[in-house]
Design a protein around this motif. Structure first.
Motif, PDB file in Angstrom:
ATOM      1  N   ARG A 163       0.749  -1.220  -0.040  1.00 57.80           N
ATOM      2  CA  ARG A 163      -0.090   0.037  -0.027  1.00 57.80           C
ATOM      3  C   ARG A 163       0.967   1.361   0.186  1.00 57.80           C
ATOM      4  O   ARG A 163       0.498   2.045  -0.754  1.00 57.80           O
ATOM      5  CB  ARG A 163      -1.063   0.008   1.367  1.00 57.80           C
ATOM      6  N   LEU A 164       1.910   1.137   0.522  1.00 56.46           N
ATOM      7  CA  LEU A 164       3.048   2.532   0.919  1.00 56.46           C
ATOM      8  C   LEU A 164       3.654   2.677  -0.586  1.00 56.46           C
ATOM      9  O   LEU A 164       3.469   3.645  -1.049  1.00 56.46           O
ATOM     10  CB  LEU A 164       4.134   2.279   1.867  1.00 56.46           C
TER      11      LEU A 164
ATOM     12  N   SER B 229      -0.964   8.789   4.238  1.00 63.18           N
ATOM     13  CA  SER B 229      -1.223   9.827   5.179  1.00 63.18           C
ATOM     14  C   SER B 229       0.156  10.388   6.021  1.00 63.18           C
ATOM     15  O   SER B 229       0.263  11.701   6.451  1.00 63.18           O
ATOM     16  CB  SER B 229      -2.128   9.263   6.549  1.00 63.18           C
ATOM     17  N   TYR B 230       1.273   9.616   6.073  1.00 61.86           N
ATOM     18  CA  TYR B 230       2.434   9.822   6.626  1.00 61.86           C
ATOM     19  C   TYR B 230       3.174  11.196   6.009  1.00 61.86           C
ATOM     20  O   TYR B 230       3.890  11.751   6.474  1.00 61.86           O
ATOM     21  CB  TYR B 230       3.354   8.768   6.706  1.00 61.86           C
ATOM     22  N   LEU B 231       2.615  11.380   4.781  1.00 59.96           N
ATOM     23  CA  LEU B 231       3.330  12.427   4.071  1.00 59.96           C
ATOM     24  C   LEU B 231       2.784  13.822   4.296  1.00 59.96           C
ATOM     25  O   LEU B 231       3.409  14.911   3.706  1.00 59.96           O
ATOM     26  CB  LEU B 231       3.345  12.251   2.365  1.00 59.96           C
ATOM     27  N   GLY B 232       1.829  13.841   4.946  1.00 60.43           N
ATOM     28  CA  GLY B 232       1.194  15.200   5.343  1.00 60.43           C
ATOM     29  C   GLY B 232       0.412  15.678   4.187  1.00 60.43           C
ATOM     30  O   GLY B 232       0.238  14.929   2.964  1.00 60.43           O
ATOM     31  N   GLY B 233      -0.314  16.894   4.197  1.00 58.80           N
ATOM     32  CA  GLY B 233      -1.019  17.485   3.195  1.00 58.80           C
ATOM     33  C   GLY B 233      -0.284  18.382   2.139  1.00 58.80           C
ATOM     34  O   GLY B 233       1.071  18.337   2.229  1.00 58.80           O
ATOM     35  N   ASP B 234      -0.852  19.100   1.192  1.00 58.90           N
ATOM     36  CA  ASP B 234      -0.306  19.869   0.490  1.00 58.90           C
ATOM     37  C   ASP B 234       0.391  21.333   1.292  1.00 58.90           C
ATOM     38  O   ASP B 234       0.056  21.590   2.093  1.00 58.90           O
ATOM     39  CB  ASP B 234      -1.405  20.374  -0.686  1.00 58.90           C
TER      40      ASP B 234
ATOM     41  N   ILE C 138      -1.025   4.226  -2.088  1.00 59.49           N
ATOM     42  CA  ILE C 138      -2.318   4.126  -1.665  1.00 59.49           C
ATOM     43  C   ILE C 138      -2.463   4.833  -0.153  1.00 59.49           C
ATOM     44  O   ILE C 138      -3.345   5.412   0.043  1.00 59.49           O
ATOM     45  CB  ILE C 138      -3.060   2.614  -1.764  1.00 59.49           C
ATOM     46  N   GLU C 139      -1.331   4.432   0.522  1.00 59.90           N
ATOM     47  CA  GLU C 139      -1.351   4.912   1.864  1.00 59.90           C
ATOM     48  C   GLU C 139      -0.327   5.819   1.800  1.00 59.90           C
ATOM     49  O   GLU C 139       0.686   6.022   1.580  1.00 59.90           O
ATOM     50  CB  GLU C 139      -0.870   3.763   2.647  1.00 59.90           C
TER      51      GLU C 139
ATOM     52  N   GLU D 182       3.848  16.173  10.435  1.00 64.29           N
ATOM     53  CA  GLU D 182       3.180  16.218   9.188  1.00 64.29           C
ATOM     54  C   GLU D 182       1.809  15.509   8.850  1.00 64.29           C
ATOM     55  O   GLU D 182       0.937  16.136   8.492  1.00 64.29           O
ATOM     56  CB  GLU D 182       4.030  15.468   8.224  1.00 64.29           C
ATOM     57  N   THR D 183       1.821  14.510   9.610  1.00 63.31           N
ATOM     58  CA  THR D 183       0.550  13.585   9.503  1.00 63.31           C
ATOM     59  C   THR D 183      -0.537  14.479  10.276  1.00 63.31           C
ATOM     60  O   THR D 183      -1.697  14.524   9.603  1.00 63.31           O
ATOM     61  CB  THR D 183       0.955  12.182  10.297  1.00 63.31           C
TER      62      THR D 183
ATOM     63  N   ALA E 108      -1.898  17.329   8.573  1.00 56.84           N
ATOM     64  CA  ALA E 108      -2.705  17.215   7.455  1.00 56.84           C
ATOM     65  C   ALA E 108      -3.930  16.946   7.792  1.00 56.84           C
ATOM     66  O   ALA E 108      -4.958  17.357   6.951  1.00 56.84           O
ATOM     67  CB  ALA E 108      -2.071  15.867   6.570  1.00 56.84           C
TER      68      ALA E 108
ATOM     69  N   ILE F 110       1.943   5.340  12.333  1.00 61.55           N
ATOM     70  CA  ILE F 110       1.718   6.697  11.833  1.00 61.55           C
ATOM     71  C   ILE F 110       0.799   6.878  10.737  1.00 61.55           C
ATOM     72  O   ILE F 110       0.113   7.844  10.935  1.00 61.55           O
ATOM     73  CB  ILE F 110       3.238   7.347  11.046  1.00 61.55           C
TER      74      ILE F 110
END
Lengths: 215, 221, 313, 401
Positions: free
Chosen positions: A202-203, A210-215, A207-208, D242-243, D246, D210
């Motif tokens: 998934r990583l 969320s660990y990368l944060g938003g824009d 698909i996964e 970061e998480t 977001a 995470i």
């Protein structure tokens, strides 16, 4: 853009590190060593972020005279003491006989082993609280724990002394560890590994994210 | 070893810290808070120093600067990649370009995912299955009865335990009963591991008590 | 069976502490029957007494040696006198209470049989613990054994399993000198030992990573050297798959250490007077285990009692 | 492979032939010295980066006498056009050696010397050989095939879920409780505590923690609950920030986010635990999450959390620590459930599809265990050839090296 590049990096890195396992040819044969070197360098850089954060929070606390600010002073003083001593000793900072080693032996180590030892008390309170025959599953947990504990101390063999040799409690405890325990551990291990396969995919597939944060 | 006075100071300091941590069991108190603050400060400092000398200095600096060219491994230059990733990570401190730190993070996550996928598959899935596949009893029938029962238990336990972990099938009917047996096995496993660990945990406490009674108070020889 | 439980230590302190615990348990039971929950601190208090009383007033049991432990004992017994054996100290202060007694017992056994011993550590934290064994066991109890003739301390080398990978085939490449910077080539007892595969036995004492498992994978298997493990109880189950083919025997936790010490005393009565932390710790262990099992029983009495009371309402 | 077998057979024949010679001949011929090793053959070590050469030989005949007159063997290597050197000493009885210190640029010639008290005997040298390197490790082909099968199943089900196929996923009690647990903290006005284990980002359990944090913090942001997350690794701190950020942005409340929600304590295991215990008794969180890689601290955390009356949801893939979480926490995710958690909580079809994919892996494991155990038992108890073949075939397929 800020999100696509990292996703691409994760995907490529993932595929490369799967493939390296099957390729003995240079440079693939070195990848896992390189990664562990790189990771330790990145972690050593990142600890500056952590240490600065610890400093910032403590200083804010002291500055605002918030509750417990005195303890923040102690933390900062101890941190500085350890780093100053450690850096002044040079690269052999942890050799026996250095000041750093003294602090390790008489401050760090007693604290660490005592915190670890506290666990003994919590094992007891958890046994009292959690090992109750609420239902069949809980009863099995309780009985297995009880038998194994009994089998690990001389009392167990004393109590089962009337049994023929080979069927005493210590042997029963060993049997439980050797067979039912192995079965459970195996099922868990196989499950975990399949879970890792699927979540790694998934990583890698993005698909996964969320660990990368938003824009 | 050390001079007498220094040794005494060390002993009393260690005892003070030991008792301070133990006092938490009664309740949270000033003594514990002091020990906690010391612990956090000293240990954070320890790791800060250790990371610097062991990783940044010994691994990177010595690798790319101190070691003479002739003694270097042929791939020494890749250490620069690590340093580059580290610097990107530190860009987090600059608010405008902080987002770049996601790159090294993404790289670490991807590489970890790839590495774990294959190594766990090899060492756990494959090896555990291979280990489970074995005869329950052999030709001579000379295996002791407890071992035969044990082998059956391992086979049945592993099988039903795995059934419990199925996510996409409802635990109903025969499948549900098998899953139920599986959770029984898991519970026995958990109980046994717990009971087995008690001895280890007690040893640590005994070790600390030994320090207090014999090294510090000298109550026993 | 009578032999398995010879209790020694018959002073007033034992009686008093046992009475204290027994009285406390009865009090707890009465309280529980009245349907009152027990506070955590009371439980903590019991653990404290159960552990400290037998330390202050020692109770010791005679331990029956189990086959996995006996295998190690017999191996050291069967080696011809003068064989070279390595003892590796791969643990930290937190693990030391459990495994250092094993390292000490191994050391005594090897010296009693006249073997030569190579001490080393592949854990940075193992060096100071190794030093303490040298001070308290080797130098004090065996003053006649000379450094670099009967034993040698190689000290610590960083590199985890990488170190093992090298020393299995070439010791001097990793350890050009011993811990005191004396070149290995000038150490008489190592004249014949070019690599760890030349050793008669390796006793890997530890429990984390790297530990006995790595010794098996990187030294025992490729170098065809017998390895025995002294491990923390938590990690011992993970070593069983290697026994008896790749590991000749396993000591797991303080109980095995106590068994080993019992066996030592049976064979070598002169060691009856030395400190036997394994046996000494089995007293507190036994009491602590009993107290915890009492708690499980009382906890269940409270539980069934309250369930009945609820159903009566 | 075939070549090796051929060599092995050749060696066997030679041994048999030599052993069959009249004993008197050799005894007469070898009075003082010993016979050299024979049939020394050097082959390229398979599937490496061109650094290994395998040597195989038939030991000296004198090595087979009891007591053996041979005390050991020395392996000598010389680079063509260079000097020779001794590269290994082996005990008596040895008949193979792998030289792993070769360079692809050089061509080597090997010889083996049998050592005895009376004198040494040098074998005939091998033909010059240059190590080769290979691109694919064929020994791992079985692993590649099975891993590919399972991965393909995961990807297939992700795809089929994307196209709108409905998927059933069983209930996971601990995860169904997440919403309620966060709601409870909101009602009580107390914070929730999230502990992502004590390992760094190079552990896949931490990464799983995470990703779950991503779902949990989304709910936290919606409810406007306070979240506290002390961590023991600086990289985890960065990733967690970061998480959470977001999630707050996705909830439309970026202003409510604050970096101090995540704070670094110390890398030391028990120093970290001491601090977390302090936070627990002082701030009395209503809900504690322990998800990730845990060691001995698991029970310290769970018991302290219980003493302050927190609802505790835990999950780890550390087999040694699962029992403590199962015993001491309200809900525990057992092993694999930790990795399934983020997919389960997301409730997105493509994520759930991956769960179905990993079930295919389990199904394969189940079939192999049943068939294999039966084959092995029948095969060895009643000596049924076909069953034994099946058993060894399975062993070969699941072997790793």
């Amino acid at each position: 853009m800020r999100r696509d590049i990292p996703l691409l990096i994760t995907g490529i890195a993932g595929v490369v590190f799967i493939v390296q396992y099957f390729i003995p040819h240079f440079p693939f044969n070195r990848f896992s060593n390189w990664f562990s070197d790189w990771f330790s360098i990145v972690a050593a850089c990142a600890i500056w972020l952590g240490a600065l954060n610890l400093f910032k929070l403590s200083l804010e606390k002291i500055h605002a005279r918030r509750e417990g600010w005195g303890y923040a002073v102690i933390t900062i003083v101890c941190f500085l003491l350890m780093t100053v001593v450690g850096f002044s000793e040079g690269r052999d900072y942890s050799k026996v006989g250095t000041g750093f080693d003294w602090l390790y032996n008489y401050v760090y180590s007693p604290l660490s082993s005592t915190m670890f030892a506290i666990l003994a008390f919590f094992v007891a309170s958890a046994s009292y609280r959690a090992f109750r025959a609420r239902n069949f599953e809980a009863t099995l947990l309780l009985i297995a724990a009880f038998l194994v504990m009994l089998g690990r101390v001389p009392i167990g063999d004393l109590l089962s002394g009337f049994m023929p040799p080979g069927m005493r409690l210590s042997q029963l405890a060993t049997w439980i560890m050797q067979f039912p325990n192995t079965a459970g551990q195996r099922a868990i291990l196989i499950g975990i590994s399949l879970g890792i396969v699927s979540s790694s995919l998934r990583l890698i597939l993005g698909i996964e994210r969320s660990y990368l944060g938003g824009d | 070893m050390e001079s007498g006075l220094m040794h005494h100071v060390a002993l009393w300091l260690a005892a003070f810290l030991t008792l301070g941590i133990f006092s938490f069991l009664y309740r949270d108190n000033t003594w514990y808070k002091v020990c906690e603050a010391i612990f956090v400060g000293i240990s954070a400092g320890y790791w800060f120093v250790a990371y610097f000398w062991d990783n940044l200095y010994t691994k990177f600096w010595v690798g790319v600067w101190v070691t003479p060219m002739a003694d270097r491994p042929d791939d020494w230059y890749v250490l620069y990649v690590g340093a580059a990733l580290g610097i990107l990570m530190l860009l987090r401190l600059v608010p405008k370009v902080g987002w770049i730190s996601r790159w090294p993070l993404a790289f670490i996550v991807g590489a970890t995912a790839g590495l774990y996928l294959v190594t766990y598959f090899a060492s756990n899935v494959m090896l555990q299955i291979e280990d489970t596949v074995r005869p329950i009893f052999g030709a001579e029938n000379d295996a002791p009865i407890y071992e035969i029962i044990g082998n059956i238990v391992v086979a049945v336990g592993t099988f039903t335990g795995l059934i419990y972990f199925f996510f996409s099938k409802e635990h109903r009917g025969a499948f549900g009963r098998a899953a139920k047996v599986g959770i029984f096995f898991l519970m026995i496993t958990f109980g046994a591991s717990f009971g087995y660990t008690v001895m280890s945990r007690m040893s640590l406490l005994i070790g600390r008590m030994d320090f207090l009674f014999s090294d510090w108070l000298k109550l026993i020889k | 069976m009578t032999e398995a439980l010879v209790v020694t230590g018959t002073n007033l302190g034992v009686v008093i502490s046992l009475a204290l615990i027994a009285g406390g348990v009865i009090w707890l039971l009465v309280r529980s029957l009245k349907g009152k929950e027990v506070e955590r601190r009371v439980i903590f208090g019991f653990v404290l007494i159960a552990v400290s009383a037998p330390i202050l007033f020692p109770i010791t049991f005679h331990e029956q040696i189990s086959p996995v432990v006996k295998a190690v004992f017999d191996k050291i017994e069967s080696l011809p006198a003068g064989s070279t054996v390595a003892i590796s100290f791969d643990f930290d202060p937190a693990m030391a209470p459990e495994v250092q007694p094993m390292a000490n017992a191994f050391t005594r056994h090897c010296f009693a049989k006249g073997h030569k011993v190579v001490f080393l550590s592949i854990w940075a934290t193992g060096q100071s613990l190794l030093t303490s064994t040298l001070d308290t066991v080797v130098r004090r109890e065996f003053p006649e054994k000379r450094e670099r003739i009967d034993w040698v301390n190689l000290g610590y080398k960083a590199g985890n399993q990488g170190v093992l990978n090298v020393i299995v085939s070439d010791l001097r490449k990793m350890y050009p000198t011993d811990v005191n910077a004396v070149p290995l080539d000038s150490i008489p007892m190592l004249a014949e030992v070019k690599a760890f595969r030349d050793l008669s036995l390796i006793l890997a004492v530890g429990g984390g990573f790297p530990g006995p498992k790595e010794w098996v994978l990187y030294v025992g298997d490729p170098g065809n050297v017998p390895i025995a493990a002294g491990a923390a109880a938590v990690t011992a189950p993970q070593l069983y798959p290697y026994y008896p083919r790749q590991l000749i025997g396993i000591l797991g936790g303080i109980k095995s250490a106590a068994e080993y010490e019992s066996a030592m005393v049976d064979k070598y009565p002169q060691f009856d007077s030395v400190d036997k932390p394994g046996l000494r710790m089995m007293g507190p262990q036994t009491l602590a285990h009993m107290v915890i099992m009492m708690f499980i029983i009382i906890g269940n009495i409270v539980f069934f009692r309250s369930k009945r009371m609820r159903s009566q309402l | 492979m075939l070549f090796r077998v051929a060599i092995a057979f050749a060696c066997l024949f030679i041994i048999a032939g030599v052993a069959g010679q009249p004993a008197g001949d050799t005894a007469l011929a070898v009075q003082q010295t010993i016979a050299p090793v024979t049939s020394l053959i050097a082959t390229n070590h398979e599937y490496d980066n061109g650094t290994g050469i395998d040597l195989i030989w038939v030991p000296s005949i004198d090595d087979r006498l009891a007591p053996s007159r041979v005390t050991g063997y020395e392996v000598w290597r010389s680079v063509v056009g260079g000097s020779g050197s001794r590269i290994a000493e082996l005990p008596a009885g040895a008949n193979k050696f792998t030289d792993e210190q070769c360079s692809r640029e050089s061509t080597y010639v090997y010889s083996v010397v049998a050592i005895s008290v009376a004198g040494n005997a040098v074998s005939i040298s091998t033909a010059p050989i240059q190590p080769a390197r290979e691109w694919i490790n064929l020994h791992r082909l079985n692993l590649l095939a099975i891993a590919f099968l399972v991965s393909a199943a995961v990807i297939y089900f992700i795809q089929s879920a994307r196209s709108g196929k409905k998927l059933f996923v069983r209930k996971i009690a601990g995860l169904d409780a997440v919403d309620d647990a966060i709601g409870r903290a909101t009602e009580m006005g107390r914070p929730i505590l999230f502990i992502p284990g004590i390992q760094d980002m190079d552990d896949v359990q931490t990464i799983a923690a995470i990703t779950i944090l991503g779902r949990v913090s989304r709910v936290v942001a919606d409810y406007d609950t306070k979240i506290k997350m002390p961590v023991s690794r600086s990289l985890v701190m960065t990733a967690a920030r970061e998480t959470i950020k977001a999630s707050y942005m996705a909830a439309g409340r970026p202003d409510a986010y604050n970096d101090d929600m995540v704070s670094y304590v110390t890398d030391e295991q028990f120093g970290y635990v001491a601090a977390v215990d302090g936070i627990m008794v002082r701030e009395k969180p209503a809900t504690c999450f322990y998800l990730g890689a845990f060691f001995a601290e698991s029970l310290i955390l769970a018991e302290t959390g219980n003493s302050v009356g927190a609802i505790q949801i835990a999950g780890t893939a550390m087999p040694a620590q699962i029992p403590f979480f199962v015993a001491a926490c309200d809900f525990a995710l057992i092993g694999e459930e930790l990795f399934a958690a983020s997919a389960y909580l997301s409730n997105e079809p493509k994520q759930l599809g991956s769960l179905k994919g990993q079930d295919v892996g389990k199904a394969v494991a189940l079939v192999v265990i049943v068939v294999g155990t039966m084959a092995a038992t029948i095969g060895s108890a009643w000596d049924v050839t076909f069953m034994n073949q099946l058993w060894s075939a399975l062993k070969v397929v699941f072997q790793t090296n």
